[in-house]
Structure formats: C-alpha cells, structure tokens
Design a protein around this motif. Structure first.
Motif, PDB file in Angstrom:
ATOM      1  N   PHE A  38       0.857  -1.190   0.000  1.00  0.00           N
ATOM      2  CA  PHE A  38       0.000   0.000   0.000  1.00  0.00           C
ATOM      3  C   PHE A  38       0.891   1.237   0.000  1.00  0.00           C
ATOM      4  N   HIS A  39       0.622   2.162  -0.940  1.00  0.00           N
ATOM      5  CA  HIS A  39       1.332   3.446  -0.987  1.00  0.00           C
ATOM      6  C   HIS A  39       0.468   4.465  -0.256  1.00  0.00           C
ATOM      7  N   PHE A  40       0.910   4.919   0.932  1.00  0.00           N
ATOM      8  CA  PHE A  40       0.027   5.693   1.812  1.00  0.00           C
ATOM      9  C   PHE A  40       0.701   6.975   2.285  1.00  0.00           C
ATOM     10  N   HIS A  41      -0.117   7.854   2.893  1.00  0.00           N
ATOM     11  CA  HIS A  41       0.394   9.072   3.516  1.00  0.00           C
ATOM     12  C   HIS A  41      -0.381   9.287   4.806  1.00  0.00           C
ATOM     13  N   ALA A  42       0.249   8.954   5.931  1.00  0.00           N
ATOM     14  CA  ALA A  42      -0.344   9.132   7.261  1.00  0.00           C
ATOM     15  C   ALA A  42       0.713   8.779   8.291  1.00  0.00           C
ATOM     16  N   ARG A  43       0.505   9.232   9.514  1.00  0.00           N
ATOM     17  CA  ARG A  43       1.436   8.847  10.581  1.00  0.00           C
ATOM     18  C   ARG A  43       1.290   7.370  10.921  1.00  0.00           C
ATOM     19  N   ASP A  44       0.035   6.920  11.049  1.00  0.00           N
ATOM     20  CA  ASP A  44      -0.247   5.558  11.490  1.00  0.00           C
ATOM     21  C   ASP A  44      -0.885   4.748  10.376  1.00  0.00           C
ATOM     22  N   LEU A  45      -0.536   3.474  10.305  1.00  0.00           N
ATOM     23  CA  LEU A  45      -1.202   2.532   9.408  1.00  0.00           C
ATOM     24  C   LEU A  45      -1.666   1.337  10.229  1.00  0.00           C
ATOM     25  N   HIS A  46      -2.949   0.986  10.065  1.00  0.00           N
ATOM     26  CA  HIS A  46      -3.522  -0.176  10.747  1.00  0.00           C
ATOM     27  C   HIS A  46      -4.098  -1.123   9.706  1.00  0.00           C
ATOM     28  N   LEU A  47      -4.129  -2.399  10.039  1.00  0.00           N
ATOM     29  CA  LEU A  47      -4.690  -3.403   9.141  1.00  0.00           C
ATOM     30  C   LEU A  47      -5.484  -4.400   9.985  1.00  0.00           C
ATOM     31  N   VAL A  48      -6.736  -4.623   9.610  1.00  0.00           N
ATOM     32  CA  VAL A  48      -7.568  -5.613  10.297  1.00  0.00           C
ATOM     33  C   VAL A  48      -7.244  -6.983   9.718  1.00  0.00           C
ATOM     34  N   LEU A  49      -6.770  -7.877  10.586  1.00  0.00           N
ATOM     35  CA  LEU A  49      -6.310  -9.194  10.175  1.00  0.00           C
ATOM     36  C   LEU A  49      -6.870 -10.262  11.094  1.00  0.00           C
ATOM     37  N   GLY A  50      -6.830 -11.500  10.635  1.00  0.00           N
ATOM     38  CA  GLY A  50      -7.203 -12.620  11.481  1.00  0.00           C
ATOM     39  C   GLY A  50      -6.705 -13.921  10.885  1.00  0.00           C
ATOM     40  N   PRO A  51      -6.515 -14.945  11.744  1.00  0.00           N
ATOM     41  CA  PRO A  51      -6.191 -16.269  11.219  1.00  0.00           C
ATOM     42  C   PRO A  51      -7.428 -16.914  10.627  1.00  0.00           C
ATOM     43  N   ASP A  52      -7.250 -17.985   9.858  1.00  0.00           N
ATOM     44  CA  ASP A  52      -8.422 -18.663   9.321  1.00  0.00           C
ATOM     45  C   ASP A  52      -9.051 -19.531  10.405  1.00  0.00           C
ATOM     46  N   LYS A  53      -9.953 -20.422  10.010  1.00  0.00           N
ATOM     47  CA  LYS A  53     -10.760 -21.151  10.984  1.00  0.00           C
ATOM     48  C   LYS A  53      -9.943 -22.013  11.936  1.00  0.00           C
ATOM     49  N   ASP A  54      -8.767 -22.498  11.504  1.00  0.00           N
ATOM     50  CA  ASP A  54      -7.997 -23.361  12.403  1.00  0.00           C
ATOM     51  C   ASP A  54      -7.316 -22.569  13.513  1.00  0.00           C
ATOM     52  N   GLY A  55      -7.255 -21.228  13.375  1.00  0.00           N
ATOM     53  CA  GLY A  55      -6.753 -20.386  14.444  1.00  0.00           C
ATOM     54  C   GLY A  55      -5.255 -20.429  14.666  1.00  0.00           C
ATOM     55  N   LYS A  56      -4.497 -21.065  13.780  1.00  0.00           N
ATOM     56  CA  LYS A  56      -3.048 -21.151  13.971  1.00  0.00           C
ATOM     57  C   LYS A  56      -2.411 -19.775  13.809  1.00  0.00           C
ATOM     58  N   PRO A  57      -1.408 -19.453  14.650  1.00  0.00           N
ATOM     59  CA  PRO A  57      -0.726 -18.160  14.513  1.00  0.00           C
ATOM     60  C   PRO A  57      -0.066 -18.026  13.137  1.00  0.00           C
ATOM     61  N   ILE A  58      -0.061 -16.816  12.615  1.00  0.00           N
ATOM     62  CA  ILE A  58       0.517 -16.542  11.297  1.00  0.00           C
ATOM     63  C   ILE A  58       1.573 -15.465  11.459  1.00  0.00           C
ATOM     64  N   HIS A  59       2.798 -15.791  11.118  1.00  0.00           N
ATOM     65  CA  HIS A  59       3.912 -14.864  11.252  1.00  0.00           C
ATOM     66  C   HIS A  59       4.015 -13.981  10.007  1.00  0.00           C
ATOM     67  N   PHE A  60       4.442 -12.752  10.228  1.00  0.00           N
ATOM     68  CA  PHE A  60       4.565 -11.825   9.102  1.00  0.00           C
ATOM     69  C   PHE A  60       5.736 -10.879   9.345  1.00  0.00           C
ATOM     70  N   ARG A  61       6.121 -10.199   8.259  1.00  0.00           N
ATOM     71  CA  ARG A  61       7.198  -9.212   8.325  1.00  0.00           C
ATOM     72  C   ARG A  61       6.767  -7.973   7.549  1.00  0.00           C
ATOM     73  N   VAL A  62       7.021  -6.793   8.135  1.00  0.00           N
ATOM     74  CA  VAL A  62       6.626  -5.513   7.544  1.00  0.00           C
ATOM     75  C   VAL A  62       7.867  -4.759   7.080  1.00  0.00           C
ATOM     76  N   LEU A  63       7.777  -4.164   5.889  1.00  0.00           N
ATOM     77  CA  LEU A  63       8.800  -3.265   5.369  1.00  0.00           C
ATOM     78  C   LEU A  63       8.164  -1.914   5.058  1.00  0.00           C
ATOM     79  N   VAL A  64       8.883  -0.852   5.304  1.00  0.00           N
ATOM     80  CA  VAL A  64       8.455   0.500   4.937  1.00  0.00           C
ATOM     81  C   VAL A  64       9.508   1.066   3.997  1.00  0.00           C
ATOM     82  N   ASN A  65       9.102   1.375   2.786  1.00  0.00           N
ATOM     83  CA  ASN A  65      10.043   1.797   1.729  1.00  0.00           C
ATOM     84  C   ASN A  65      11.174   0.786   1.551  1.00  0.00           C
TER      85      ASN A  65
END
Length: 594
Positions: A510-537
């Motif tokens: 996402f190409h954005f302009h704001a101080r804060d960025l939020h994303l609504v996320l969830g695991p699928d039905k099995d509920g297993k944790p999902i690891h992720f990595r974020v990059l900015v520029n």
C-alpha cells in the motif's frame, strides 16, 4: 419516502459517471427506432434486473455470487450476438426467421403488430442482459443504499431503494436516448447513412461487451470515477440530514453506515439542550456483557450515554479512552454508559471475540450485543462511533458522531446530571493520555482513506489484473503504485469482505500518507498463529514500527482484530508499506490510518 427520492436522484446522476460508458452502446443501439417499443422496454428490463440482482447480493451467499456470474456470462454472449447482427444484417434475418414464422402461425395479427410485439419483447430481453452487466460506480448514495442492504438483508425496503436508484439511471438514459434518437434520425435523412450508423452501433456494442468482459467497468472506470458526481451526491445526503426535525431521531429508515473520523454533532448549549426524541428500546440486544439486560424503564432517573461501536473500528478505539473515563468518573453520580456493539465484519458477531476484546480493552460498563442491528435501526444510526446522550426522563438530548469534541460531550453529561438533581458533580474535564491504536489521530497528515480489501467495497486496487471473485488466484503487483493504491502478490482468494492467503509468502502493498497505518487481520478457521514481516520503503521500520510489530518489522497474527503496524516517528511522508505473510491462512479485511 425521502430516502427513495434521494436514491432516485443518485441514479439520475449516474449519467455523469464513467462507469455508464460500457452500457451506453446497448442503450443507443436502437436509438433510431420508436422509444415506446424499443427504448422503454429495454430501460425497464435493465432497471428491474439491476434491482433484483443487487437485492439477491444482499443475501450474501455464494450461490448468489455464482448465479450472478452465470447471468453475466449469458448476457455477454447475448449482447455479443446482438452486436454481430447489427454489423451483419443477414445474420439477424436468419436468427429471427423461425420466431417470425412461428408468430405468423399462432397469431392472426397483422405483420406490423407482430413485428411490434417482437421488438418490445426483444428490447426487454436486451434490457435484462444490460441490467446483469451494469456495474455503476459506487458513489455516496449507492454506498449508503448497499450498506443498508448489507445490514438489513434482502427485504422490501432495500429492494425499493435499489429499484429507485435504477429507475433514476433509466430516467437519465431515457432522456439521452430520446435526444440521441432524433440526432440519428436527422443523420439518416440528411446523409443517407443509415446502414453505416447501424454498423457503427454494432461495433460499439461489441466494444462495450469487450470492455465489460475485460473488467474495465469495475476496474479502470471505477478508479477514475468522476469526483464531481460524488460531491453532488454528498451534498444531497448532507442536506437531507440537515433537514431532519429535532424530534425525528427514532425512525425506521436506515440509510447505511460509515466510519466517522471528523466530528458531526448537534450543537450543545449550556442553557438549553433540545429534546431530539425518546430513547428507543434496547430489547433487540442478542446478549449483554458486564450487566444483566437493561431496559428503558429500568434506566429512568439515570443519565444514559449510548455508545455505538465495534471493536475493530479505529475511530471507535480512539474514542474509547474518553468513554471509559466518563464511565469511571460519573458512575457514582447517576451516569450509566452502555456500549452497543454493532459489528461491521462477520467475525465481530462471534461473541467470544467480543468478550475477549471487551476484556483486553478494559471495558467494564454494560455492553449490548447488537448482532441483528435492532438497536442500531431503532436509533436510526448511521455511524461508528456514535454517542447519544439521554436525560433522566428518557429523552435524547444530544448526539455526536465520530471522534473529537470530547470536552463538549463531557459538559453535556455534566449538564444532564445537574438537571437530574445530582449534586457534587465535578465541573473539570477528564485528561486522557492514550497509547497504541487508541492514541489520537494526527488528522492533519492523513491523506489516505479507509480502504477495504474485500471486493464488495474495494477501491484503488492495483495488481496487474482485477480481482477474481471467490476463487484462488495468483496476483502480481502493478509496476508502479500511486498514492492510495494497493495490491496483492501471491495466491489469494478475494471474497466480499476479505482476502484469504492460500500459500505462504503472499504480500499486500500500500502506498500511503499518514502517521499511522492499521490493518484488520485474522487467522483462518484453524486459528493457527501466522507470522509476518513488515517493510516501509523496502526497509525494516525501525523507530517507525507500530505497537503490534518490533523494530525489525516482525509480528504475529493470533486473533481477529485491528493491528497497528506503522507509527511514523518523524516527518510524515508518502511511504510504501509492504507486509509479507510467512504462513498461509491469513485473512485481511481493511486498512485504516491516523
């Protein structure tokens, strides 16, 4: 009745929208023939079919999506054949010969009458096909109508609003068709070019079919939707809200719902707060948390603050510290705070999710679970968050929509408590210092809007091809993202309200302009944790990381909620956000900014 008129006017304005372009050739293909026998049946078929299909979509079932896709495919074939017959008249003669022959055997009508009936019927069928293919740009009015349909389901009221919208569009097209018919007739008389005009219309019909088949109607044209049209629609909505009498808070009509960042309120006055209506019933709550069920009668003598919220709404979360503070400060002075939890996403209807959120957010006051939107509709509410202030006699005396103006809201509470005869009510204003997602928005730097990922409300999607509905598909990101454009990479299944990742390694950018960025996320039905990595520029966020990741950009999706992923610590600039999921199964719903 007023909502029907507004929906109709919104439809009239579609003639100014680029999304009408692909269906114009279908409408104008018979512009040189009598309007009553060709144009009117076509537009009637188009309006009725669009309203019916949109109503079915409110049911939200997969069967409705598949039925619509089958109908669109059949309509594309039919209109393609129609375009070919305009280009090559001999084909039209061969196709209609059996129908004409059968009509001559079964009817003693004159040839003209038989031909007239065939024209009306064929035009109505073409109108049905056009209605299956028409995808209007969703401006503010259609957005409110469709959101109301999603909240209330398929019923007579939502069908009427959708039909009014379609009738408005048909009216403006009818006017254009009548004018265009005269122009075409004049050209045929003066230039003798009837056959060439017919072939040009056939080519235009085929071009329209190709544009819709390639997704230009829901892709490119939606993204370049004319801003002036949206502005006109918003003026209509604002004027109707301004015209609501002070005593009409409790109504049955509901125009939909939206998140509110900026404040919208009825001005409070230190000496006189008008009576806006009586407090609606709370009986529609499906469950209560932190309290036994409350009623209007049991609350008489108390000052009541009703807060409409939902736990993944960033605007609600930023208002929540003030609501909690008021509940604590005035609970022994006669104030009762009731949080009405009205879900936006399906996972927010899960009572276990709501219980966990109430516990983690420190909400100790009564919470009414409004999964059926009964209380929402009783208040004629349209926003998250929304605050209604009710006096000791059960009258609504003030309301406030959105964030902000907390000092004024607290003074309303103090005034209503004083009117109720409570003494010793402090006159100072609470001081709130919130952190994380609850921290106040840096509104002056927010240039990115709330953005949904599911196809029902998605905008500015910029992968290399348009979203495939309800089926896994491998996406690639567009080479360049402009401000507020976003895209998917990897194997995703895009549904109505979310996108689900089928294989590990998928990304959202996402190409954005704001101080804060939020994303609504969830695991699928099995509920297993999902690891992720974020990059900015393209780099680890470092000091710009949100509360749900570390400085290296690492985080884990463990539950269905809003995750704060970026909080810029320095100058707010355009940034490119990228999140890569290291495990499959994540569900992504929407971006919000602050």
């Amino acid at each position: 009745m007023l909502l029907v008129i507004i929906a109709y006017l919104g439809g009239v304005l579609t003639i100014l929208s680029p999304c009408i372009l692909p269906v114009l050739p279908f409408v104008f293909a018979r512009a040189d023939e009598p309007f009553v026998k060709t144009g009117l049946p076509l537009l009637a078929g188009m309006a009725l079919t669009f309203a019916a299909v949109a109503t079915l979509a409110a049911l939200g079932g997969g069967w409705a999506v598949r039925a619509n896709e089958i109908g669109r495919d059949a309509a594309l074939v039919l209109l393609a054949i129609f375009g070919v017959t305009l280009l090559v008249p001999s084909i039209a003669d061969r196709l209609t010969r059996p129908i004409v022959s059968l009509g001559n055997r079964l009817s003693q009508s004159s040839t003209n009458e038989a031909s007239s009936g065939q024209k009306i019927f064929s035009s109505f069928v073409l109108g049905i096909a056009t209605g299956l293919l028409w995808a209007p740009c969703a401006g503010p009015i259609l957005g409110l109508v469709l959101t109301g349909a999603a909240l209330q389901g398929a019923n007579a009221k939502t069908s009427l609003l959708l039909l009014a919208y379609a009738a408005g569009a048909a009216t403006s097209l009818a006017a254009a068709l009548l004018i265009g018919g005269r122009v075409f007739a004049a050209m045929k008389r003066s230039l003798g070019a009837g056959e060439w005009i017919r072939r040009a219309l056939g080519a235009a019909v085929l071009a329209g079919v190709a544009a819709i088949a390639l997704g230009f109607d829901t892709g490119f044209l939606t993204r370049v939707s004319a801003a002036p049209t949206n502005a006109l629609e918003q003026v209509l909505i604002d004027k109707t809200r301004a015209q609501k009498p002070a005593t009409s808070v409790v109504m049955n009509d509901s125009g939909g719902a939206m998140m509110m960042m900026s404040a919208h309120h009825h001005p409070a006055n230190a000496t006189a707060l008008p009576v806006e209506g009586d407090m609606p019933s709370l009986a529609g709550a499906t469950q209560w948390l932190n309290s036994p069920p409350l009623t209007r009668e049991s609350l008489r003598g108390k000052v009541v603050l009703v807060d409409f919220w939902t736990y993944s709404c960033i605007n609600c979360l930023r208002a929540l510290p003030y609501v909690r503070a008021w509940a604590d400060k005035y609970k022994d002075k006669g104030l009762v705070v009731i949080g009405v939890h009205a879900p936006e996403f399906a996972f927010e209807k899960n009572i276990d999710n709501v219980k966990r959120a109430v516990r983690e957010l420190g909400v100790t006051y009564p919470v009414a679970i409004d999964n059926d939107y009964a209380i929402w509709q009783g208040f004629n509410n349209e926003f998250w968050p929304a605050h209604y202030f009710i006096d000791a006699q059960g009258h609504i005396r003030h309301h406030h929509f959105g964030e902000g103006e907390y000092d004024q809201s607290e003074k309303v509470i103090q005034q209503l408590l004083a009117e109720a005869g409570h003494t010793g009510v402090a006159s100072d204003i609470v001081k709130v210092s919130a952190g994380g997602a609850e921290a106040e928005s840096n509104a002056g730097d927010v240039q990115s809007p709330e953005t949904y990922i599911g196809y029902d409300r998605a905008e500015h999607f910029a992968s290399t091809e348009d979203a495939v509905h309800d089926a896994p598909h491998v996406y690639a990101l567009a080479p360049t993202l402009h401000l507020n454009q976003w895209g998917l990479t990897g194997n995703w299944a895009v549904g109505g309200e979310r996108a689900s990742l089928d294989t590990a390694g998928g990304k959202i950018t996402f190409h954005f302009h704001a101080r804060d960025l939020h994303l609504v996320l969830g695991p699928d039905k099995d509920g297993k944790p999902i690891h992720f990595r974020v990059l900015v520029n393209g780099q680890a966020p470092g000091a710009d990381h949100g509360v749900d990741i570390d400085a290296a950009g690492n985080g884990t999706v463990t539950e269905q909620r809003l995750y704060q992923l970026v909080r810029q610590s320095g100058e707010v600039k355009d940034r490119t956000f990228e999140i890569q999921f290291l495990d499959p199964g994540v569900e992504a719903f929407s971006f919000t900014f602050g």
